[in-house]
Design a protein around this motif. Structure first.
Motif: not given
Lengths: 285, 262
Positions: A186, A190, A195-199, A202-204, A207-208, B78, B92, B94, B96, B105, B109
């Motif tokens: 997962v 991302l 996506a960066n580390w903070w995203q 908080f997004q994966a 929530p999991s 990125k 892969n 999420v 939940r 998602h 980026g």
């Protein structure tokens, strides 16, 4: 041809066991150590009971006396030195102490938990934090409170700092382990989309693992409530624990101890019911 | 037409003496559908992940559009990754979160850290997500949680997440390896449609040679980290397959003549 050879290799070792008693577990070094340890512990227990100084105590008398005390405590409780309202207020103080330390602990532990989770940070940082956490957790909460009391003086300040400290250690371990449960794929998915580390966190990640985090935090809250009662007595942090300390060592009033015990029990039961409800709700969402 | 992706003399070494890729070179044209086939452990996944640098290669050169992927700094990397969608064997997602959240998602980026952290998506982005989900036949699942979906549906969400990036290229790592034949066909049809109607380049790792032959313009065969076949899907002969899969290929459970005939 090859396959046949392998098959015969597999069957070969079990042939000589036929007819003998087959042990379910192989007797290796680990098994021997376990058995030896259990045997030594058993021997020490017997020796300990044998060598106690019983001070000519009659076992039956002592047992009956204890039951008589328990009967006074639990069957004839009363409040003498303070009112019901005061007791309720003091329980709230104790709950407040538990809530505050859990809240502080949780906030700080989320951050360090992320850094301690191996899939979210570097291996080195994770190891450093985890070993520090192991150290913090190895020292009991009461001892941390007494250590901080050197700087802050005995009282609520030391209790808050000390209890927060141990909560942080406990929750970092709990949180980081639930973060590590998350499938690596997962995070990879991302990352691959830029996506960066903070995203990602908080997004994966959060929530999991939010259900685990909430149930661990609540468990810690219950522990902190029990510790807060003890801290009221041992560190003068106030709350119902301090009243209990006064009732037991100052007024020697067993009936009041009983009343306070019932108060604490009631709160613990309410917390438990509340926790169960939250958990049920989280499972269905 | 210019090559969208060019891989030159790529090598990847794990540890001291285990080489995953040796001197791999190929190029992929804009809009092409390319399958990479080869036995397990041949380096297919490693190769795919080197392209968007989920794994850093040890040597060689990768050019995507006009970027030298291997020299990119974190931020530029990125940016390049937002142009490359990726699809995985195990989806892969999420679990939940809902289907639409998972789809969105793909937009992270291109968003600021804060907007991404708080999950603030614009209405246009949500509209685009719904549009893509409609195309993939998931319009009734939009608010379902990802773990309530079947494998094929999950993979379609995976495709949606990649498509919302507005990618130039899709990298698919064994997209149908965990799916039943029906869902596998649906997924491959969608990928083919993406490639032909949207002009998106698709590079896909596959285990199924027949599927590769049926869907792709070109096939790259890899064995032990080396390219052993690089040519059109039509021209693939059973000798080539034998070269890709090694000597046991004689016993492979399909009949190449039948595939070409069909």
């Amino acid at each position: 041809m090859e396959v046949k050879e392998q098959l015969s290799n597999v069957t070969a070792p079990s042939v000589h066991l036929l007819g003998k008693r087959i042990p379910a577990k192989p007797l290796n070094k680990a098994a021997i150590v376990t058995r030896l340890t259990l045997f030594i512990l058993a021997a020490l227990t017997v020796y300990a009971f044998y060598s106690f100084d019983y001070k000519e105590l009659d076992f039956m008398d002592a047992l009956l006396g204890t039951f008589a005390n328990l009967k006074t405590i639990f069957l004839e409780p009363h409040l003498k030195h303070f009112s019901f309202g005061h007791a309720l207020y003091q329980v709230m103080v104790t709950l407040g102490l538990a809530f505050l330390t859990t809240l502080f602990g949780a906030i700080i532990a989320v951050l360090f938990g992320l850094m301690a989770a191996e899939n979210l940070s570097s291996r080195r940082v994770s190891i450093v934090i985890k070993s520090m956490v192991a150290f913090i957790r190895a020292v009991p909460t009461v001892l941390w409170v007494l250590i901080f009391a050197v700087a802050a003086g005995l009282g609520s300040t030391a209790a808050v700092i000390g209890m927060t400290f141990h909560s942080i250690g406990y929750l970092i371990k709990a949180y980081s382990e639930s973060f590590e449960e998350l499938d690596r794929g997962v995070i990879e998915a991302l990352q691959a989309s830029g996506a960066n580390w903070w995203q990602i966190v908080f997004q994966a990640v959060i929530p999991s693992s939010i259900t685990y985090m909430i149930s661990w935090t609540f468990l810690r809250f219950e522990i902190n409530f029990a510790v807060a009662v003890a801290m009221g007595a041992a560190a003068g942090a106030g709350g119902i624990g301090f009243d209990m300390f006064m009732a037991s060592s100052f007024y020697l009033d067993m009936r009041e101890i009983g009343a306070i015990t019932y108060f604490i029990l009631a709160v613990a039961v309410i917390l438990e019911i509340f926790a169960a409800k939250i958990k049920r709700k989280l499972k269905t969402v | 037409m210019a090559a969208l992706l060019e891989v030159n003399h790529l090598t990847k070494q794990f540890g001291k003496d285990s080489k995953a890729l040796t001197d791999v070179s190929f190029s992929v044209q804009e809009g092409e559908f390319v399958s990479i086939i080869g036995p397990s452990g041949a380096g297919k996944s490693t190769l795919l992940r080197c392209i968007n640098r989920m794994i850093d290669a040890s040597g060689g050169e990768i050019r995507f559009q006009d970027h030298h992927v291997m020299d990119l700094k974190k931020k530029e990397l990125k940016q390049v990754r937002t142009k490359i969608g990726m699809i995985f064997q195990h989806y892969n997602l999420v679990n939940r979160l809902s289907v639409i959240e998972n789809t969105l998602h793909g937009k992270l980026g291109t968003k600021s850290t804060w907007a991404g952290v708080l999950g603030l998506y614009s209405n246009e982005e949500k509209k685009q997500a719904i549009q893509i989900l409609n195309v993939l036949g998931l319009n009734e699942m939009i608010y379902k949680r990802a773990d309530q979906l079947s494998g094929g549906q999950k993979q379609r969400v995976g495709i949606a997440r990649a498509l919302i990036q507005n990618p130039r290229m899709l990298l698919c790592d064994e997209p149908i390896a965990s799916l039943d034949p029906n869902s596998a066909k649906v997924i491959m049809d969608h990928l083919k449609k993406v490639s032909t109607t949207m002009g998106i380049t698709v590079v896909v790792n596959l285990h199924q040679v027949d599927v590769a032959i049926k869907y792709s313009d070109r096939i790259i065969g890899i064995n032990k980290g080396q390219v052993v076949y690089n040519g059109s899907a039509k021209a693939l002969t059973s000798e080539d397959i034998q070269r890709i899969y090694g000597s046991e290929a004689e016993d492979l459970i399909f009949d190449i003549g039948g595939i070409h005939a069909g």
